[in-house]
Design an enzyme around this catalytic site. Sequence first.
Site, PDB file in Angstrom:
ATOM      1  CE  LYS A  83      -4.232   1.868   0.219  1.00 44.96           C
ATOM      2  NZ  LYS A  83      -3.563   2.847  -0.656  1.00 44.96           N
ATOM      3  CE  LYS A 107       3.141   7.168   6.430  1.00 40.69           C
ATOM      4  NZ  LYS A 107       2.702   7.987   5.145  1.00 40.69           N
ATOM      5  CE  LYS A 119       4.816   7.494  -1.124  1.00 36.03           C
ATOM      6  NZ  LYS A 119       3.829   7.439   0.029  1.00 36.03           N
ATOM      7  CB  THR A 207      -3.131  13.122   4.592  1.00 35.05           C
ATOM      8  OG1 THR A 207      -3.392  11.907   3.928  1.00 35.05           O
ATOM      9  CG2 THR A 207      -1.609  13.104   5.163  1.00 35.05           C
ATOM     10  CB  SER A 367      -6.153   4.618   1.800  1.00 36.59           C
ATOM     11  OG  SER A 367      -5.667   5.507   0.977  1.00 36.59           O
TER      12      SER A 367
END
Length: 434
Positions: A83, A107, A119, A207, A367
């Site tokens: 993710k 995270k 990423k 966020t 998310s």
Amino acid sequence: MTVLKASVKKATKKQPLRGMMDNVMEQFNSAADHINLHPNIRKILSITNNEILVNFPVKMDNGDVEIFTGYRVQHNSALGPYKGGLRYHPTVDLDAARALAMWMTWKTSLAGLPYGGGKGGIKIDPSKYSESELERITRRFTYALADNIGPEHDIPAPDVNTNSQTMAWIADTYMSTRPPAQRTANQHVVTGKPDGSGGLEGRDRATGFGVYLTIKFWAEKNNIDLKGKKYIVQGFGNVGYWASLFLEKDGAKLVAVQDAYGSIQNQNGLNVKNLFDYAKLNKGSIVDFPNSESLDKDDFFAVDCDICIPAALGNQITKENAPKIKANLIAEGANGPTNVDGERILLERGIAIIPDILCNSGGVIGSYFEWLQNRNGEIWHLEEVMDKLSKKLRGSFNKVFDYSEREDIDTRTAAFCIAIERIEKAYVQRGIFP
């Protein structure tokens, strides 16, 4: 311990380097040393699982063809699917993607989510392309990634210079390449989609809201009233704007902002909504905002304030500017904004840090909620989303700061320790195939 035995020398301390990968590895090794991480698991977590590089052609509006390079790095999936975001920026490369993917692993683990870390993105300056060109670039990148992404395998999300529209293009392209009977079942291949295309209500602010919440929790813990406190924000995109808006509602004052175009300040306060609307009308630039004065970019972190929110790119707070910071708190809205040299100076000066993998985790938690909503065919409303997000973040915040105090270590190391211990437990319980 059910993992295979190995004779591995303990990682030795070295002088930190400037690269993001060097920073994340030093942070990882510091936490691994603290928890006495098993050597085999240290080996596994020190490298990425997969690194995908694709070169793909796209026809421009004028008929010319350009070749673009895209990346997707998948660090670890011990806890679940990869993710993490996709960014469109000239600094995107394999080294940056590795570091950012690793941070995503910590995270998602810290947040208690059933995800690993990934990423990627495209090495591109999106301001140089039309919207129709960006759509074709995005769709061709999605096609090039093919089965390297998927709703149960690797789930991208927005990041720097990408947004809900980008995610809608990716979702549509991915679903269009599936067999007809499977198309709607793959809607959750990405998160951060528009509300009308399977997106989560409130995902746009998740966020920034998380950054604000962790600041609020820190203030409560230290018996500090946010009313009247001055804060500065580096990066005034989605994260910087929403964090600023919520802080302003609590009575705090935005006194300086820096973006890719320049820096501005006003010690009497900058109106957050007016500044955001101004930037939208000026191609994203905050420069020359009324009732503000320009500021040299090298003086930004030296602005008199109580709270500093770096919400742009990595490696922004360094040994060069850390001594100038006047804030009492650094709330890391960006990924890896403080390098190891800068952090040492901040800690020596007694400046508190809410580390990135905690501070900006509201986005990946949001998310997760969107992914669940799509997976289960549900629709969650804004109040429900914000309430769930608040509860999840408060739990993470308490774990990190309690661990930090109990172990007498800095908050970043504490956050890493909690995240790594959860992954270690998964490996110990399952063992290593074969």
